[in-house]
Structures are given as structure tokens and as C-alpha cells.
Design a protein around this motif. Structure first.
Motif, PDB file in Angstrom:
ATOM      1  N   VAL A  84       0.844  -1.196   0.000  1.00  0.00           N
ATOM      2  CA  VAL A  84       0.000   0.000   0.000  1.00  0.00           C
ATOM      3  C   VAL A  84       0.881   1.249   0.000  1.00  0.00           C
ATOM      4  O   VAL A  84       0.628   2.212  -0.725  1.00  0.00           O
ATOM      5  CB  VAL A  84      -0.948  -0.002   1.223  1.00  0.00           C
ATOM      6  N   PHE A 109      -5.911  -7.106  -3.357  1.00  0.00           N
ATOM      7  CA  PHE A 109      -7.116  -6.850  -2.571  1.00  0.00           C
ATOM      8  C   PHE A 109      -7.028  -5.476  -1.927  1.00  0.00           C
ATOM      9  O   PHE A 109      -7.981  -4.705  -1.933  1.00  0.00           O
ATOM     10  CB  PHE A 109      -7.265  -7.895  -1.464  1.00  0.00           C
ATOM     11  N   ALA A 110      -5.869  -5.186  -1.338  1.00  0.00           N
ATOM     12  CA  ALA A 110      -5.738  -3.952  -0.572  1.00  0.00           C
ATOM     13  C   ALA A 110      -5.796  -2.717  -1.461  1.00  0.00           C
ATOM     14  O   ALA A 110      -6.282  -1.674  -1.033  1.00  0.00           O
ATOM     15  CB  ALA A 110      -4.443  -3.968   0.234  1.00  0.00           C
ATOM     16  N   ASP A 113      -9.754  -1.155  -4.003  1.00  0.00           N
ATOM     17  CA  ASP A 113     -10.666  -0.049  -3.686  1.00  0.00           C
ATOM     18  C   ASP A 113     -10.012   1.306  -3.903  1.00  0.00           C
ATOM     19  O   ASP A 113     -10.632   2.255  -4.371  1.00  0.00           O
ATOM     20  CB  ASP A 113     -11.117  -0.130  -2.219  1.00  0.00           C
ATOM     21  N   LYS A 114      -8.728   1.372  -3.535  1.00  0.00           N
ATOM     22  CA  LYS A 114      -8.014   2.631  -3.685  1.00  0.00           C
ATOM     23  C   LYS A 114      -7.883   2.993  -5.163  1.00  0.00           C
ATOM     24  O   LYS A 114      -8.027   4.151  -5.540  1.00  0.00           O
ATOM     25  CB  LYS A 114      -6.628   2.526  -3.052  1.00  0.00           C
ATOM     26  N   PRO A 180      -5.461 -15.991   0.864  1.00  0.00           N
ATOM     27  CA  PRO A 180      -6.418 -15.752  -0.222  1.00  0.00           C
ATOM     28  C   PRO A 180      -5.944 -16.336  -1.555  1.00  0.00           C
ATOM     29  O   PRO A 180      -6.737 -16.856  -2.335  1.00  0.00           O
ATOM     30  CB  PRO A 180      -6.495 -14.235  -0.273  1.00  0.00           C
ATOM     31  N   ASP A 424     -21.965  -5.741  -2.072  1.00  0.00           N
ATOM     32  CA  ASP A 424     -21.237  -5.382  -0.850  1.00  0.00           C
ATOM     33  C   ASP A 424     -20.669  -3.972  -0.910  1.00  0.00           C
ATOM     34  O   ASP A 424     -20.554  -3.292   0.099  1.00  0.00           O
ATOM     35  CB  ASP A 424     -20.072  -6.363  -0.620  1.00  0.00           C
ATOM     36  N   LYS A 425     -20.242  -3.575  -2.109  1.00  0.00           N
ATOM     37  CA  LYS A 425     -19.515  -2.318  -2.236  1.00  0.00           C
ATOM     38  C   LYS A 425     -20.367  -1.200  -2.806  1.00  0.00           C
ATOM     39  O   LYS A 425     -19.842  -0.129  -3.126  1.00  0.00           O
ATOM     40  CB  LYS A 425     -18.315  -2.522  -3.161  1.00  0.00           C
TER      41      LYS A 425
ATOM     42  N   SER B 162     -10.443 -13.201   2.468  1.00  0.00           N
ATOM     43  CA  SER B 162     -10.040 -11.811   2.574  1.00  0.00           C
ATOM     44  C   SER B 162     -11.293 -10.956   2.687  1.00  0.00           C
ATOM     45  O   SER B 162     -12.281 -11.224   2.008  1.00  0.00           O
ATOM     46  CB  SER B 162      -9.244 -11.441   1.330  1.00  0.00           C
ATOM     47  N   SER B 164     -13.179  -6.953   3.036  1.00  0.00           N
ATOM     48  CA  SER B 164     -12.928  -5.544   2.802  1.00  0.00           C
ATOM     49  C   SER B 164     -14.107  -4.708   3.267  1.00  0.00           C
ATOM     50  O   SER B 164     -15.236  -5.178   3.300  1.00  0.00           O
ATOM     51  CB  SER B 164     -12.609  -5.286   1.344  1.00  0.00           C
ATOM     52  N   VAL B 165     -13.800  -3.500   3.625  1.00  0.00           N
ATOM     53  CA  VAL B 165     -14.796  -2.616   4.208  1.00  0.00           C
ATOM     54  C   VAL B 165     -15.235  -1.607   3.168  1.00  0.00           C
ATOM     55  O   VAL B 165     -14.435  -1.171   2.339  1.00  0.00           O
ATOM     56  CB  VAL B 165     -14.218  -1.859   5.416  1.00  0.00           C
ATOM     57  N   ASN B 166     -16.472  -1.257   3.255  1.00  0.00           N
ATOM     58  CA  ASN B 166     -17.033  -0.407   2.224  1.00  0.00           C
ATOM     59  C   ASN B 166     -16.885   1.074   2.540  1.00  0.00           C
ATOM     60  O   ASN B 166     -15.829   1.660   2.402  1.00  0.00           O
ATOM     61  CB  ASN B 166     -18.504  -0.815   2.100  1.00  0.00           C
ATOM     62  N   VAL B 250      -9.300   1.639   8.185  1.00  0.00           N
ATOM     63  CA  VAL B 250      -8.836   2.919   7.649  1.00  0.00           C
ATOM     64  C   VAL B 250      -7.561   2.753   6.833  1.00  0.00           C
ATOM     65  O   VAL B 250      -7.445   3.292   5.748  1.00  0.00           O
ATOM     66  CB  VAL B 250      -8.612   3.923   8.799  1.00  0.00           C
ATOM     67  N   HIS B 251      -6.608   1.975   7.349  1.00  0.00           N
ATOM     68  CA  HIS B 251      -5.330   1.925   6.640  1.00  0.00           C
ATOM     69  C   HIS B 251      -5.362   0.962   5.455  1.00  0.00           C
ATOM     70  O   HIS B 251      -5.042   1.338   4.343  1.00  0.00           O
ATOM     71  CB  HIS B 251      -4.187   1.543   7.581  1.00  0.00           C
ATOM     72  N   LEU B 252      -5.754  -0.290   5.700  1.00  0.00           N
ATOM     73  CA  LEU B 252      -5.688  -1.262   4.603  1.00  0.00           C
ATOM     74  C   LEU B 252      -6.951  -1.235   3.753  1.00  0.00           C
ATOM     75  O   LEU B 252      -6.896  -1.383   2.546  1.00  0.00           O
ATOM     76  CB  LEU B 252      -5.463  -2.669   5.157  1.00  0.00           C
ATOM     77  N   GLY B 253      -8.109  -1.101   4.376  1.00  0.00           N
ATOM     78  CA  GLY B 253      -9.360  -1.119   3.613  1.00  0.00           C
ATOM     79  C   GLY B 253      -9.817  -2.533   3.346  1.00  0.00           C
ATOM     80  O   GLY B 253     -11.000  -2.838   3.414  1.00  0.00           O
ATOM     81  N   SER B 254      -8.908  -3.416   3.021  1.00  0.00           N
ATOM     82  CA  SER B 254      -9.263  -4.827   2.921  1.00  0.00           C
ATOM     83  C   SER B 254      -8.053  -5.610   3.379  1.00  0.00           C
ATOM     84  O   SER B 254      -6.919  -5.178   3.162  1.00  0.00           O
ATOM     85  CB  SER B 254      -9.658  -5.186   1.502  1.00  0.00           C
ATOM     86  N   GLU B 256      -6.318  -9.606   4.948  1.00  0.00           N
ATOM     87  CA  GLU B 256      -6.361 -11.044   5.155  1.00  0.00           C
ATOM     88  C   GLU B 256      -5.704 -11.309   6.506  1.00  0.00           C
ATOM     89  O   GLU B 256      -5.051 -10.419   7.054  1.00  0.00           O
ATOM     90  CB  GLU B 256      -5.611 -11.742   4.027  1.00  0.00           C
TER      91      GLU B 256
END
Lengths: 432, 354
Positions: A84, A109-110, A113-114, A180, A424-425, B162, B164-166, B250-254, B256
Motif C-alpha cells: 500500500v 485486494f488492498a 478499492d483505492k 487468499p 457489498d460495495k 479476505s 474488505s470494508v465499504n 482505515v489503513h488497509l481497507g481490505s 487477510e
């Protein structure tokens, strides 16, 4: 005196810093790599390949239509938090990053979204989220050339061929890296097991996978007909050695493409004879691009890695990844102006409108390595092709003809998982 | 000189017990907060927020939590990563399973779940201590790793394990931009640091410290070991759990399970040891050392115009980092916080030391 030298040193450093930024005629390609950490044996040739191809394009063609490629590596050590940081550091460099190849499922994955918020393309050839094939939901993800679901499907096809067309009543084991990455093929295998009447048993291996004794003991007890091996890095040779020790025939093991590199089997030599691996397209082949790389880069002493690394599976794969990125830039230039630097958003268009015909691939020197690939708004993978290779104790032998995955099970799965992600998103799928 | 206290008279117990009894400290702290809340958001770039400041703040919060346990109560723990994971996954489950759950309540819920888990794994501390306890808390790490990896329910049946947050929102506010996320973390960290500081100054903090210094003597003078040790575990894991939820959300967002592996536990333990055991400020110093120094070392070759290979740079970074840790621990075994307080002491007497 001493102070003087320090001041001069700082001034010199500052001046290089001031003049270092890329000129307008450079397209920036970020290179996320892992040359250290537990997966370094795979990461090093991969990273070398990625950088070598960019060097080749600069040296041979003077860049893409005259636009030189600038690049910078950032070390992730396969760690999501570090990945990240690298992503944040490189995303706005130059005129913006022309797509990220995060080189790790976890980092993918990380940053997914970004990337959506930053409008940067994520290129994940052969890994990442399998459902991101669906371009209507995953506008910024490009799992080009194949996913873990297509790989699992092709492995089953090859097994079915050996078993005279039917998998009914067979026992197939999945030995996987418990992350994953390793879990990705499970939904497809379960679906196909239900449809074709075979049995799947799951054997998770705790990362990094050095300790697999109990797993292979269980395999010896249960005697599955075939083992699919979703491994990476140090886990691969450890697993093959355990198979050898427990007497499980290596001919019946199928490794995923990241578990099928030269360094995985070389040290075991004859002990790994018969071990099968799948290649994404035909990355075991040699072609013109290797000769050109030698002529334009390595003979001038500008290669990234060691000369003997050129032509190994992992290195070729790295070159394929960079080639796709370069071709996406080329395709985008066709639309937005030749010889111009592009924004990340424009490069994304290039990824979505790749059309690598057989002629184009041949001209690029990838004719033997790849088959034609065409992406579209709805299909972000393009055409998945794969071949099975087998280790003969000294080198990889191409054993099968071209395979393409059977879409009857994969397409509904892609739709189902992509729809779940969209829900979900709160992503509204685009119309394509 | 700078810290001269001449003329600062305390005429009430209140003034004597103030958080920062010296006026210069008070002003410096207020100035620091003003800079952090007002100046930094106006100046820093997205990169600095997302890759430097946010991870620094969250890890500082986790270090405060661990410092309460290790530094103030003397219970060595190697399960911090696990408690962070519990916080993150519990908060995630609250968020996905309850429609419209405010972010703040999810975070607190994550902290509470971590508290329960922390107290459970803290029970062995009543019988064992020192290295033996470290190994017992290590079991928490392995158990949670296994649990988050294997129990599908925890990840809301995600096929890959894994999650992830929306959208991050609470009470009508949304946290989309790096600045908003930074301010959210900063507010929480400031609040928890203040709470922790007050807690360790109070009766309960003195119980913890008595436990740490000599548990037999403490129980002789009437401190209940069960109460003292378990409250330390509870408060510590609550803060660590909130930090874990912030790290994921907040930092990773998603993330594992590997994001909260044993490396994280070690990293946090290094932070409190290098920063200073038994010091809230030390937690910040330690987090800064562990988060910022590798980044700085990474940039130094660039600034000097040296073109090192990525692998060489990365190895070099590890070597220099390791050497600096050893150096600091030799120069000041009580951590960076002690270094700071020594400097402060010297400034008080300067220019007439005695």
C-alpha cells in the motif's frame, strides 16, 4: 573543511533531486516487486523480467512511439501494508502510473478499492480476484490472460484427458497455500466436483509452507488420484520433496503457474521428474524476444538480472506482464494521440481495448509464447490459454496442446461473485 | 533555562496533580495538538497521510495499548497481533451484519470483543509470569490466526478469506479523503492517549505498577493480583482492538489474516521497548521509530543520488535499522522516552548544571 564537504554534498544531492524528475515525454511505469522476503526466489526473476522488457522497448524502439518509458521499483516483500505504501508513493509519479502490477493477491485486494477512487488500472495477469474478469463491475481491474479459476479448469481438463474423458468417482486433492491466493480455486473446484461427480479434498498448508510432513502423510493415506498444488516460493520445493519422500507419484501432481518455475525444481533434479505445471499461455517457450533482449540489453551489459536468468519461466512471465502494459499504452496512444504521454485513465482504456493479434504478437517476438488476446468492456481477462509442462529432470517439456477453459462453469461463477462484490460495495455495474 | 520553573507556584492540589504541571510542557503540548489538527491537514500530501501519518497514528495507538500491559503492568505479551485481529474482524462483522451501523460503534464493538479475548488469554497470567506468560500469549496469536483463517463465518463466507470494508461513515459524516481519515485517527489516538495517561496516574495505574515492580509486596499491601492483572489485560486489549479495527478499516481497507500475523506482535513489542516501557509518550516515539525510520532510510539513497538495486537497498535498510535498534538500546536501555526526559532535565538546569 569538513562542514564544507557536507554542504557541497548536500547541494549536489539537492541538484540531482531538482533535475531528476521525468521530462514531459516519458511515460511512467511503476514496478512493485519482492526481491526480499519468503517469496524472493520467485520474485527476483519475475522483477528482472518486468524491468528487462521496459529496457528493451527503450533500447530497441526508443520507447512507445517515441515516448520513453520511465520506471521505478518499489520493494513490497509480499507484505500488504508495504505494498500500500509503494502504491501511494508511485501512483502520481510523472504523469501518473500507467497501471500497477501488484505481484501479490493480498496487495491486489488492498489496492483495488483505492485504485477505483484514484482511477488507476490494476493489472493482475494470472492472479488476483478471479471475479474481476467482469469488467462491468471491476472497471479498474485487469486479470489478463487467465485467472486461478481458468487454471483449475484446464488442469481438470488435462486430467480428464488422461482418464479417458471422465472424472467420475475420482479423488482430487488440493494442497494449497493457506492465504487468499491458495483459496481462490476452491469455489470452482467444488462446482465442477458437483457437476462431474468427483471428490475434492482440501489440504491447507500454513504459510510459508516449509513444514508439510503431515499434509503429505495424509495424502499417502488417502491416496487421491491427483493432487493440484497451489503453492508459492519455498513451499513448492518443500512439497515436491515431501511427495518424493512419501512416495506419491510426481506425475500426478499439477502445480499452478507460480509453482512451475525452474528454481522450484532444479535443485531436486531427477527427484522432481514427472512433476506437471500449468503455464499461462506458453511461458515455457523461447522466442525472438529473448534474442532481442540479449542483443539490445544484455550484450551491452545493461541487463537487470544475470544472463542465465533470461528464458526461465518466471523471467519470461515478467516480460509478458510488461509487454501487456506497454501494449496497453500503445493502444491508448492510438486513441489519445501518438507520441503523447498518457494519464492513468487513458491507459486504462488501452487495457480495455487490447487487441493482440497473432501477427502483432509475432512482430513483438512473442509469437510462440502467446496466443491472440482481445479484451473488451465486459471481459477484462481477454482470452485465456494455457499449456501443461512437465519437468524431465533437467528442463521443462511442453506436454500438452493449447487448452482454453470451459466457460460453462466459470462464467456463472464470475457473474455470481462479481454481483456479490457489487452489492457489498454499492457498485452499480456499467452497461457494456 | 527553557524549562525553568521559577515563578510557577502551585497553590492547590489540582494544580499539583495536573497532567502537565510545567507551563512550558502545557504550551508545547497544545502547540503540538494545534499543529497536528490544523497545520498538518493543510500542508501534507495524500502520500504523507496514507502511507506515513495514518499508519504511524494507528500503530502508536496499538503501542499505547501494549505499553499498558507490558510497560505498566509487567505482563509480557506476544499476542498483540491477535488482539488487533479480533478487533478488526469483530468490527467488520458488526459493520456487515448490522445495516447502517455507525463506524464508531463498530470500532468500540471491536475493542470490546478484543477485551473479552484479552481477558480470557490473560487468565494464565494469574499463575505464570515472565517468559512463560509470553509463550501463553503466543498461543493467542496462533489460535486467532487459525480461527480467522478457518472459520468461514468470521469472514462473512468470503471464498478467499479476505475481507474488505465499504464506506466509512458515522452519524452522517463520511470518511473518504485521506485528510478525513487522518483526522479520525488523530482524534481517537489523542482521546485514548489522554485516557491512558490519566488511567496510569490514578489508583488503578499505581496498582499495575506495584504488580510490575514486586507482585508479592503488592499483594501484601492489599492489592488484589487478579483484579490488577485482568484490568490491565482488559484495558490493553480494548485499546489494541480499536487500533486493529482502525488498521483494517482505515489503513488497509481490505485485509487477510496475514495482516495481523506474528510479525505485527513482534513489531509492536519492539515499539514499546525502543520507545520506552511504561511511558505513553514512549509509545509514540517507538511507533515513529519503527514506521518512519525505514521510510526515511529508503529515501536517503534517493536523495543522495545513489542508484542502488531494490534488493540491495532493502537489505541495507534492514541492516541499518537493526544496527540503530542495537545502538539506541545500548545508549539508552530505557528507550527513547527516557532519552527525551534526560534531555528535558538537562534543559531545566541549563546553563548551570550541577
Amino acid at each position: 573543511m569538513k562542514l564544507n564537504t557536507i554542504v557541497i554534498g548536500i547541494a549536489a544531492a539537492a541538484s540531482t533531486l531538482a533535475f531528476a524528475p521525468a521530462s514531459a515525454q516519458e511515460q511512467f511505469v511503476p514496478l512493485l516487486v519482492y526481491r526480499t522476503g519468503q517469496f524472493a526466489p520467485l520474485g527476483v526473476p519475475w522483477a528482472d523480467g518486468k524491468q528487462d522488457y521496459l529496457k528493451l522497448v527503450n533500447a530497441r524502439d526508443g520507447g512507445v512511439n517515441g515516448v520513453k518509458l520511465a520506471y521505478e521499483e518499489c520493494e513490497t516483500a509480499y507484505d500488504a501494508a508495504k505494498g500500500v505504501e509503494c502504491y501511494e508513493r508511485l501512483k502520481a509519479k510523472g504523469t501518473g502510473a500507467s497501471g500497477f502490477d501488484p505481484q501479490s493477491t493480498g496487495i491486489t485486494f488492498a489496492v483495488t478499492d483505492k485504485a477505483y477512487a484514484d482511477k488507476v488500472a490494476i493489472e493482475t495477469p494470472g492472479y488476483g480476484l478471479s471475479q474481476s474478469v467482469d469488467g462491468t463491475v471491476f472497471q479498474w481491474n485487469f486479470p489478463l490472460l487467465g485467472t486461478y479459476w481458468t487454471a483449475a479448469d484446464v488442469m481438470l481438463q488435462d486430467i480428464a484427458k488422461k482418464e479417458k474423458g471422465s472424472l467420475k468417482g475420482k479423488k482430487i486433492a488440493l494442497v494449497y497455500h493457506d492465504s487468499p491466493y491458495g483459496k481462490e480455486p476452491i469455489p470452482l473446484l467444488q462446482k465442477r466436483a458437483a457437476a462431474d461427480g468427483f471428490e475434492v479434498s482440501l489440504f491447507p498448508v500454513t504459510p510459508p509452507g516449509v513444514e508439510q510432513k503431515s499434509t503429505w502423510l495424509q495424502i499417502r493415506q488417502q491416496r487421491p488420484d491427483y493432487v493440484l498444488f497451489w503453492s508459492a516460493g519455498v513451499m513448492t520445493p518443500a512439497g515436491i520433496r515431501e511427495a518424493q519422500a512419501s512416495g506419491y507419484p510426481r506425475e500426478k501432481i499439477y502445480g499452478i503457474w507460480w509453482a512451475g518455475s525452474d528454481h522450484d525444481v532444479k535443485d531436486i533434479g531427477a527427484g522432481a521428474t514427472g512433476y506437471n505445471a500449468i503455464t499461462i499461455h506458453n511461458s515455457a517457450a523461447k522466442d525472438k524476444v529473448h534474442d532481442e533482449l540479449k542483443k539490445f540489453v544484455y550484450d551491452k551489459g545493461q541487463g537487470t538480472g544475470v544472463p542465465t536468468g533470461v528464458g526461465t519461466l518466471a523471467h519470461t512471465r515478467g516480460m509478458m506482464i510488461s509487454m501487456l502494459q506497454v501494449e496497453a499504452i500503445r493502444a491508448a496512444q492510438e486513441k489519445y494521440g501518438k507520441g503523447k504521454t498518457l494519464t492513468p485513465e487513458q491507459v486504462r482504456w488501452g487495457f480495455e481495448n487490447l487487441d493482440l493479434t497473432a501477427d502483432k504478437l509475432k512482430a513483438l517476438g512473442f509469437g510462440e509464447i502467446m496466443r491472440p488476446v482481445k479484451t473488451s468492456c465486459a471481459n477484462h481477462m481477454g482470452n485465456d490459454w494455457a499449456r501443461i509442462v512437465q519437468w524431465d529432470g533437467g528442463k521443462w517439456q511442453i506436454k500438452s496442446d493449447w487448452y482454453q477453459s470451459d466457460k460453462t462453469h466459470i462464467d456463472p461463477l464470475v457473474k455470481e461473485f462479481a454481483a456479490k462484490y457489487a452489492k457489498d460495495k454499492n457498485v452499480t455495474p456499467r452497461a457494456c | 533555562m527553557i524549562y525553568r520553573e521559577n515563578g510557577q507556584f502551585k497553590s492547590s492540589y489540582r494544580a499539583d496533580m495536573a497532567l502537565f504541571p510545567v507551563a512550558q510542557d502545557r504550551w508545547a503540548m497544545l502547540a503540538l495538538l494545534a499543529v497536528a489538527f490544523v497545520v498538518v491537514p493543510a500542508l501534507a500530501s495524500d502520500y504523507v497521510f496514507r502511507a506515513v501519518l495514518i499508519p504511524f497514528l494507528i500503530l502508536a495507538l496499538a503501542a499505547i495499548g501494549l505499553n499498558i500491559l507490558v510497560g505498566y503492568c509487567g505482563q509480557i505479551s506476544l499476542g498483540t497481533g491477535a488482539f488487533m485481529a479480533v478487533g478488526a474482524y469483530a468490527a467488520y462483522n458488526l459493520q456487515v451484519r448490522i445495516e447502517g451501523m455507525p463506524l464508531l460503534l463498530s470500532l468500540i464493538g471491536g475493542g470490546l470483543a478484543a477485551t473479552v479475548c484479552g481477558v480470557l488469554f490473560g487468565i494464565p497470567s494469574l499463575r505464570i509470569r515472565g517468559l512463560y506468560l509470553a509463550v501463553a500469549t503466543l498461543a493467542a496469536q496462533f489460535f486467532v490466526d487459525w480461527f480467522t483463517n478457518r472459520v468461514k463465518w468470521v469472514t462473512n463466507d468470503s471464498s478467499s478469506g479476505s475481507v474488505s470494508v465499504n464506506v466509512l461513515s458515522m452519524f452522517g459524516w463520511r470518511f473518504d479523503t485521506p485528510v478525513q481519515k487522518y483526522l479520525l485517527c488523530l482524534a481517537l489516538v489523542a482521546l485514548f492517549a489522554l485516557l491512558a495517561k490519566n488511567l496510569v496516574r490514578g489508583a488503578i495505574g499505581r496498582e499495575w505498577m506495584a504488580m510490575r515492580d514486586m507482585d508479592v509486596a503488592a499483594s501484601v499491601i492489599g492489592i488484589r493480583p487478579v483484579h490488577a492483572k485482568l484490568t490491565a489485560f482488559a484495558v490493553s486489549s480494548f485499546i489494541v482492538g480499536v487500533a486493529g479495527a482502525l488498521w483494517g478499516f482505515v489503513h488497509l481497507g481490505s485485509w487477510e489474516p496475514a495482516a495481523f500475523g506474528i510479525d505485527k506482535s513482534f513489531q509492536l513489542l519492539f515499539m514499546v521497548i525502543i520507545g520506552g516501557l511504561g511511558s505513553i509518550a514512549g509509545s509514540f516515539f517507538g511507533a515513529a521509530f519503527i514506521v518512519l525510520l525505514p521510510l526515511a532510510l529508503n529515501y536517503v539513497p534517493h536523495w543522495l543520488g545513489l542508484s542502488l538495486g531494490t534488493a540491495v537497498a532493502s537489505q541495507l535498510e534492514h541492516m541499518v535499522f537493526g544496527a540503530l535498534i542495537v545502538f539506541f538500546l545500548i545508549v539508552e536501555p530505557h528507550g527513547l522516552a527516557k532519552l527525551w526526559s534526560t534531555a528535558r532535565q538537562k534543559l531545566r538546569l541549563w546553563p548551570f548544571p550541577y
